[in-house]
Design a protein around this motif. Structure first.
Motif, PDB file in Angstrom:
ATOM      1  N   ILE A 181      -9.738  -3.655  -0.430  1.00 39.51           N
ATOM      2  CA  ILE A 181      -8.690  -3.707   0.205  1.00 39.51           C
ATOM      3  C   ILE A 181      -8.542  -4.983   1.531  1.00 39.51           C
ATOM      4  O   ILE A 181      -9.326  -4.816   2.337  1.00 39.51           O
ATOM      5  N   SER A 235      -2.951   0.345  -3.212  1.00 45.99           N
ATOM      6  CA  SER A 235      -4.371  -0.044  -2.756  1.00 45.99           C
ATOM      7  C   SER A 235      -5.231   1.583  -2.668  1.00 45.99           C
ATOM      8  O   SER A 235      -6.319   1.380  -3.117  1.00 45.99           O
ATOM      9  N   SER A 236      -4.576   2.513  -2.277  1.00 46.52           N
ATOM     10  CA  SER A 236      -5.402   3.759  -2.365  1.00 46.52           C
ATOM     11  C   SER A 236      -5.917   4.414  -3.738  1.00 46.52           C
ATOM     12  O   SER A 236      -6.822   4.713  -3.871  1.00 46.52           O
ATOM     13  N   THR A 296      -6.649  -6.366  -5.585  1.00 43.16           N
ATOM     14  CA  THR A 296      -7.319  -5.280  -4.887  1.00 43.16           C
ATOM     15  C   THR A 296      -8.718  -4.910  -5.678  1.00 43.16           C
ATOM     16  O   THR A 296      -9.711  -4.587  -5.233  1.00 43.16           O
ATOM     17  N   GLY A 340       0.748  -1.253   0.068  1.00 44.79           N
ATOM     18  CA  GLY A 340      -0.109  -0.178  -0.090  1.00 44.79           C
ATOM     19  C   GLY A 340       0.737   1.281  -0.084  1.00 44.79           C
ATOM     20  O   GLY A 340       0.393   2.223  -0.479  1.00 44.79           O
TER      21      GLY A 340
END
Lengths: 345, 299
Positions: free
Chosen positions: A269, A101-102, A264, A96
């Protein structure tokens, strides 16, 4: 010698754990399938599957794709966690960190909240794949952005990358916050559950794609084991040993973006697997990436399977979000180990 | 409980509606040949409080093997196995109840899970939730069809339609200014107000009021200046919101509300959230009650 022995034990042990987690996952679930029924399902597979009992349908269409997705997700996250920890030379690094992920979460959020408004054509052409494609693309784009920001004359600087990652992650968080204000109640719910992670949406079509992405990534990652071992001594030393450090970084980042992006985009997540799986392996087997990479993939897969089995049985017929469980299980264990090994870190 | 018992005593259906429901259920019966042959009644899972209410009114609760967490009325529905929140269903969990049909609104999900359930051979009835009277009619029809209780559903539909016509007539006959009503939803700390395309917006209109807030869709956080410019005569909220605030006095302490005309007269109307926003069989009763309260608050 004992290190070598420990390495073999860890590889074998992780494999055994994975097989055990798969077996337990296969026989447990909200829908009661007895061992003899399961045997019938498995034996009828070779015979063209004319017998479509409810157990047959539930196992082959719901439970099995979910187990396979769990293996792929855990393996991808465990492997990518190892790459990131090796690259940053920091046991606390996580996939991450470089924004995958974000970025995926932000792209998914934009699709959920603004999708119909922004791209009226896209959902019609891509259908239910829209969210997956957007999330994967978002993760990849943000990773590229962070990689670009961390370039300087002498090559990619890991400290810059770490800082750029923190900044872009914060920006993505703010974007998600903005989206959650704009979202309707329903959109907020889809967004929230997507952020918590789940294997519940496993369909064979998506599972196979994730499996291919993770398999190719793991295969490509294998060739990075020796360069990463060299980088562990320091980038300058690695270069002296003949390692193309820049190329190794680039490849590790692309591999991570492909594997974690694919996972993902399909599951949401799932936190802490990429952090704790390689960490555990390294504590027992030492830092050799030739062992840590495969063992982390196996252990990550076992961890995700175990957590998902708990997620889908403990509240049956309802279900817990997987991300909640991996955090609840992963974080305390991680903290305990920090205490136990504090002298060695 | 008294609300829906009253409604059961109202006059019988209009012919047009009966014909429509008849034809709909004929189609439904064709889709359920299995149950015409064996006499076992279909097992049902309902996802949405209002749909569960219909099951109980039709006397089909014996067939109910699971409900979602929004199914809180009647009290007996709370004791059924819970399949989780309506938007976070689990395929295997649902199938473990071995239902023949699942009845849900289009607000349920995830979509993939509903697809998985269909793949496993379970009938999935999805009712479009558009916050209209048609939504209530579709719920009654869908439950009647799925529960193999078409006759009872037709009868209920007739009663409800008559009741609805009566309430609508009563609201339409009301004279004078329509009150500006602001709906406040706050089951947690930060209150939200309802714009257009919400259940609250429809309900306010049906009961003879005007939603004080327009120009946006869905729910928004409540701010003081927006409250002042909306200038509602009446604040409408759920009893659950008042409980979350710790009572009516505490509710009025919210600084945003002090800028509204409603604050001066302490014009607050509360109703149970499921009754008010659920769009179930108790909707005519809820609208009638709300209309009376609107009139009383204006007087």
């Amino acid at each position: 010698m004992s290190q070598r022995l420990g390495a073999r034990a860890v590889l074998g042990g992780s494999a055994v754990l994975l097989v055990a987690a798969f077996a337990v996952g296969a026989v447990s679930g909200a829908y009661a399938i007895s061992l003899s029924q399961l045997w019938n399902v498995l034996t009828s597979l070779g015979q063209g599957g004319s017998n479509q009992s409810p157990e047959h349908l539930v196992f082959l269409n719901i439970r099995l794709p979910r187990l396979v997705l769990g293996v792929a997700a855990g393996a991808g996250l465990g492997m990518a966690g190892t790459l990131m920890q090796g690259l940053f030379r920091n046991p606390l690094a996580d996939p991450g960190l470089i924004g995958i992920s974000s970025g995926a979460a932000l792209a998914a959020g934009i699709t959920i909240v603004l999708g119909a408004w922004f791209w009226p054509v896209l959902p019609r052409t891509l259908g239910s794949w829209t969210l997956v494609v957007m999330a994967f693309g978002g993760g990849f784009l943000v990773t590229l952005l962070i990689y670009g920001l961390s370039r300087s004359e002498g090559g990619t600087r890991m400290a810059l990358m770490l800082l750029a990652g923190i900044a872009i992650n914060a920006l993505a968080g703010a974007g998600l916050g903005l989206l959650s204000v704009m979202a309707t109640d329903e959109q907020l719910r889809s967004l929230q559950f997507w952020l918590l992670g789940s294997l519940g949406g496993a369909r064979w079509s998506a599972v196979i794609l994730v499996c291919v992405a993770v398999f190719l990534s793991c295969w490509a990652a294998a060739s990075l084991a020796s360069p990463l071992n060299a980088i562990a001594l320091g980038e300058a030393q690695a270069a002296l040993l003949g390692v193309d450090v820049e190329r190794t970084k680039r490849r590790a980042i692309v591999i991570t973006a492909v594997a974690v992006g694919a996972v993902t985009a399909t599951t949401g997540i799932i936190g802490f697997i990429g952090l704790i799986a390689p960490h555990w392996v390294r504590m027992v087997a030492g830092p050799d990436h030739r062992i840590v990479l495969p063992a982390s993939a196996l252990l990550g897969a076992a961890l995700v399977l175990a957590a998902d089995t708990v997620a889908r049985t403990v509240m049956a017929p309802a279900e817990l979000p997987l991300g909640v469980l991996t955090a609840f299980i992963g974080v305390p264990m991680f903290l305990l180990m920090l205490r136990h090994f504090r002298g060695r870190i | 409980m008294t609300d829906h018992h009253d409604s059961l005593l109202l006059p019988s259906a209009r012919r047009r509606d009966v014909l429509r429901v008849l034809s709909a259920s004929a189609l439904g019966a064709a889709a359920w040949p299995a149950f015409a042959q064996d006499k076992r009644l279909p097992r049902l899972v309902t996802v949405s409080g209002a749909i569960t209410e219909v099951v109980y009114i039709l006397g089909a609760e014996g067939q109910l093997v699971g409900t979602d967490t929004t199914s809180l009325y009647p009290a007996a529905a709370r004791g059924t196995p819970k399949v989780g929140y309506m938007r976070q269903l689990s395929a295997e969990g649902l199938l473990s109840l071995k239902p023949d049909a699942i009845i849900a609104t289009n607000e349920s999900g995830p979509t993939v899970v509903l697809d998985q359930i269909r793949t496993a051979g379970v009938k999935v009835e999805i009712i479009e939730a558009d916050h209209t009277w048609g939504e209530v009619q579709r719920k009654v029809q869908a439950v009647g069809r799925a529960a193999a209780k078409e006759a009872q559903a037709r009868e209920l539909q007739g009663r409800l339609d008559a009741e609805w016509a009566q309430v609508q007539q009563r609201v339409g006959a009301a004279k004078g200014r329509k009150p500006k009503v602001l709906f406040v939803l706050s089951h947690s700390a930060s209150p939200q107000v309802s714009g257009e395309k919400t259940a609250a917006h429809s309900v306010i209109g049906y009961a003879g009021g005007v939603n004080a807030l327009g120009g946006f869709h869905g729910y928004r956080p409540m701010t003081a200046e927006a409250m002042a410019s909306a200038a509602p005569d009446i604040i409408l909220t759920s009893t659950q919101s008042i409980e979350a605030h710790g009572g009516i006095d505490r509710f009025w302490e919210r600084p945003e509300l002090a800028l509204t005309p409603a604050y001066k007269k302490r014009a607050l109307i509360t109703q149970d959230a499921l009754l008010l926003l659920g769009f179930g069989p108790r909707l005519p009763a809820a609208i009638g009650e709300l209309h009376d309260k609107f009139q009383a608050a204006l007087a």
